[in-house]
Design an enzyme around this catalytic site. Structure first.
Site, short mmCIF file in Angstrom:
data_model
loop_
_atom_site.label_atom_id
_atom_site.label_comp_id
_atom_site.label_asym_id
_atom_site.label_seq_id
_atom_site.Cartn_x
_atom_site.Cartn_y
_atom_site.Cartn_z
N HIS A 98 0.83 -1.21 0.00
CA HIS A 98 0.00 0.00 0.00
C HIS A 98 0.86 1.26 0.00
O HIS A 98 2.09 1.20 0.18
CB HIS A 98 -0.95 0.00 1.21
N CYS A 138 3.20 -4.91 6.79
CA CYS A 138 2.80 -4.57 5.43
C CYS A 138 3.97 -3.98 4.65
O CYS A 138 5.01 -3.62 5.21
CB CYS A 138 1.63 -3.59 5.45
#
Length: 319
Positions: free
Chosen positions: A200, A216
């Protein structure tokens, strides 16, 4: 076009090419947007380092972001340069040369050791991006995964563990963070088949290129914006940890090192695969292998080569 011969930099041992230009601070690396072509399928080294001149207010982070590089990469490549105040007119090296990780050249390949993502949009082409990964205790997982969903303007639902961590620091996170400029996921998110893990964007790009996330994979906003429409659902994602990468460029052998203390080998022979070191016609300069390991700059370092087969001379018979 005549092939440039490598030249040794006496101060650092880095391999640079003749004719490197010093470019202005406004210059960015075109290949960061267009990608690199690998005309020889046996080659795994591509790109070319270059220099920029820092402005009065520039930091290494400013200079790195303009060309698509993160904090750790710029620090390793410029050990003698002040991170926060390089100084006007300082020549800063941009480490835009790479050895591909040992992994299938398809989809997305992430090497945690260098905090860099490689995307293979088509055969023979590669695009590469700086990333942040999970910090200690929140490790980004290793293995083979795939993209299972894509979300533009995602909301963020922080898990209980992250909310508890923030609460201990006196920060109360809401149950759901709406899309917008304060969302830590940025504007784009690619969900992996590994539960709870995303590729992301970020609302804090100046921390990019470090081991700082909760597992992440963070990208610069401009990079995830480019990648997001390119990768379809089911794109394979391979995540590896390779602190020592070895590869060929024509007949030159390179070693790229991104090693922590725990990665340091007992012998330099541990980092060059036996299939290469003992191959017929291949010469490995073990002194240069030791130098590359010691300097640990993250730059491809010339450590050997292979002999070209002798060319036969054909003479026409005269009758």
């Amino acid at each position: 076009m005549k092939r440039q011969q490598p030249q040794r930099n006496s101060q650092s041992g880095w391999v640079v090419a003749l004719g490197l230009a010093l470019v202005g601070v406004s210059c960015a690396l075109p290949a960061a947007q267009t990608g690199y072509w690998l005309p020889n399928p046996d080659d795994s080294v591509f790109g070319q380092i270059f220099y920029v001149k820092s402005g009065r207010k520039d930091t290494l982070l400013d200079l790195g972001r303009r060309s698509g590089f993160g904090y750790d990469e710029m620090k390793s490549a410029n050990p003698g340069v002040d991170t926060w105040l390089p100084g006007k007119g300082t020549h800063v090296l941009v480490p835009a040369q790479y050895v591909l990780p040992q992994a299938p050249r398809q989809g997305l390949v992430l090497n945690l050791a260098e905090k860099r993502l490689y995307y293979f949009p088509t055969s023979g082409k590669v695009v590469t991006y700086a990333v942040s990964i999970g910090r200690e205790g929140w490790d980004t997982p290793l293995g083979n995964f795939s993209i299972v969903s894509k979300v533009k303007d995602p909301t963020w639902t922080p898990p209980a563990s992250i909310r508890a961590e923030h609460a201990e620091q006196g920060e109360i996170l809401p149950a759901v963070v709406p899309a917008g400029p304060d969302n830590p996921l940025g504007q784009y998110a690619l969900r992996l088949s590994a539960k709870k893990y995303l590729i992301h964007g970020t609302n804090k790009p100046w921390g990019l290129g470090m081991q700082v996330s909760h597992g992440c994979i963070r990208m610069y906003p401009e990079d995830i914006e480019q990648l997001f429409p390119e990768v379809p659902i089911a794109t394979p994602v391979t995540i590896v940890y390779q602190p020592f990468k070895v590869g060929w460029r024509d007949n030159d052998l390179y070693l790229e090192v991104h090693a922590k203390d725990k990665d340091k080998p007992g012998s330099p022979k541990e980092v060059i695969p036996t299939s290469i070191a003992e191959a017929q016609g291949v010469n490995v300069d073990w002194r240069e292998v030791r130098r590359a390991i010691k300097e640990n700059t993250g730059l491809p370092h010339l450590v050997g080569g292979r002999q070209q087969p002798p060319q036969r001379l054909y003479l026409d018979r005269i009758f």
